[in-house]
Enzyme design. Sequence first.
Site, PDB file in Angstrom:
ATOM      1  N   HIS A  64       0.823  -1.211   0.000  1.00 44.12           N
ATOM      2  CA  HIS A  64       0.000   0.000   0.000  1.00 44.12           C
ATOM      3  C   HIS A  64       0.863   1.270   0.000  1.00 44.12           C
ATOM      4  O   HIS A  64       0.671   2.143   0.844  1.00 44.12           O
ATOM      5  CB  HIS A  64      -0.926   0.017   1.225  1.00 44.12           C
ATOM      6  CG  HIS A  64      -1.852  -1.150   1.302  1.00 44.12           C
ATOM      7  ND1 HIS A  64      -2.448  -1.554   2.492  1.00 44.12           N
ATOM      8  CD2 HIS A  64      -2.309  -1.996   0.357  1.00 44.12           C
ATOM      9  CE1 HIS A  64      -3.217  -2.607   2.249  1.00 44.12           C
ATOM     10  NE2 HIS A  64      -3.151  -2.895   0.970  1.00 44.12           N
ATOM     11  N   PRO A  65       1.819   1.395  -0.930  1.00 40.99           N
ATOM     12  CA  PRO A  65       2.647   2.608  -0.919  1.00 40.99           C
ATOM     13  C   PRO A  65       1.840   3.832  -1.328  1.00 40.99           C
ATOM     14  O   PRO A  65       0.958   3.750  -2.182  1.00 40.99           O
ATOM     15  CB  PRO A  65       3.741   2.301  -1.943  1.00 40.99           C
ATOM     16  CG  PRO A  65       3.122   1.324  -2.885  1.00 40.99           C
ATOM     17  CD  PRO A  65       2.186   0.494  -2.047  1.00 40.99           C
TER      18      PRO A  65
END
Length: 556
Positions: A473-474
Amino acid sequence: MANTPNEADYVIVGAGSAGCALAYRLSDAGHDVIVIEYGGTDAGPFIQMPAALSYPMNMKRYDWGYMSAPEPHLGGRRLVCPRGKVVGGSSSINGMVYVRGHARDYDTWAQMGASGWSYEHVLPYFKRMESWHDGGHGGDPEWRGTDGPLHVTRGPRTNPLFHAFVEAGREAGYQVTGDYNGEQQEGFGPFEQTVWKGRRWSAANAYLHPAMKRPNCNLVRGLARKITFDGLAARGVEIERGGQIQEIRARREVIVAASAINSPKLLMHSGIGPAEHLKSVGIEPILDRPGVGENLQDHLEVYFQIAAKQPVTLNKYWNPLWKAVIGAQWLFTKTGLGASNNFESCAFIRSRAGIEYPDIQLHFLPIAVRYDGKTVAEGHGFQAHVGPMRSASRGAVTLLSGDPKDDPNILFNYMSQPSDWEEFRTALRLTREIFQQPAFSEHVKHEILPGADCTSDEQLDEFIRQHGESAYHPCGTCKMGAANDPLAVVDPEARVIGTERLRVADSSIFPQITNGNLNAPSIMVGEKVSDMVLGKALEPDHSSPWLHPDWASSQR
């Protein structure tokens, strides 16, 4: 003017979650759109079959194959950082989990300078993008959308373990929620997925493929090398395809939607970023924006694995024969185990009293298996993916060279703050307590990971150091904020501060990471920014979310 392959009103870089939504809405409004995408087709069962999700995520054909730099607080391990290199972007290789995030996430964005992005302003876009199907399992219809392009469904939850998980949460004193994407996120309940009629319902299936049927929406294959400028006004995008370099021109705007990794990378290769850093790799800066690539955030998680007493887990299907049977059933009927991501129950809980809204997420899975497809040696088992939601750690995306073909340097800097360790230990202890509830007594044989003897702070810390994995989930690397915020990259209209005719619209603009998986908020950004480009906005929705009445004094 008729559309040409090298010129359009709007040029969008990246056919990912936000880019597909932008292409759909802008072309629907009558504008010529070109979408630039380096990756190839999303056709084929590896992508379209939900249960096959561990395959595309680990295939160079569909994934950029990025790795983090050695993470100093995780024993120097390098963690994988998959990003979709395919039509649909990461929505074509992700776990298909659908989480809007908590209302307070967006209120926090607005407080951080992203005015117009509070929950009342984003909720109408979440509703517009959805076609929600609850399958008769309850939920909050008035909080949901019914006729958007993105189908959102719930798995069948036929495995008894899905219900044991929710019941264990109830027994432990937590809330049960019928719709964590509705009024009440906090609690245990059914998970939602972007799956429709047995197929992965990616942003490509929802938005781009329908848009491509219009004569004014075109896909151009190529590697975006840099944005071209007249002064500080974006003129187009320089791409390389088939060994040739050419410019795709934008008559109105260039919109970068290339991911939290590739969007800051493209800006820096275009001369926009921390000036001294750009000079150090031989790039002439045209605009000193120190926030480009900074503020990198992610969710770190571990697999909390339990050996099962009864053979009710999915382990029995984890062999070549059963995989072939499930695959054949899916190919011919789009039904069966192949038609779900098998994440069908979940929980959002608070780690302690005094925290207003959940800061821990649990994904429950009725098999003990890793994202790379490896199962545990013990045979039958199940697991919860668990981790804190709002780590204080911040990393950065920087350049290793001035060559656009080279991978960037990605340092998440996980677990760099003392509060991270405290939150993570608490998350593990709370998860252990859930698996010790009566609802699991007939299912739990013993704890595989971390292991029943892993109890002290030091032991738990070592487990996290060795086993922490990215939840993929960058976000945050082109932070949205007030125009006078020195570390903001885009203003609340998603315009790159200091430039003209240039926007960024994807998870890179999140000022702070949201609760849960990022695909839904990324698509919402594409939806909302498309309206900003068109000079319009949906009316705010003043629905008030549920907060635990005793949050100040009680953990549950």
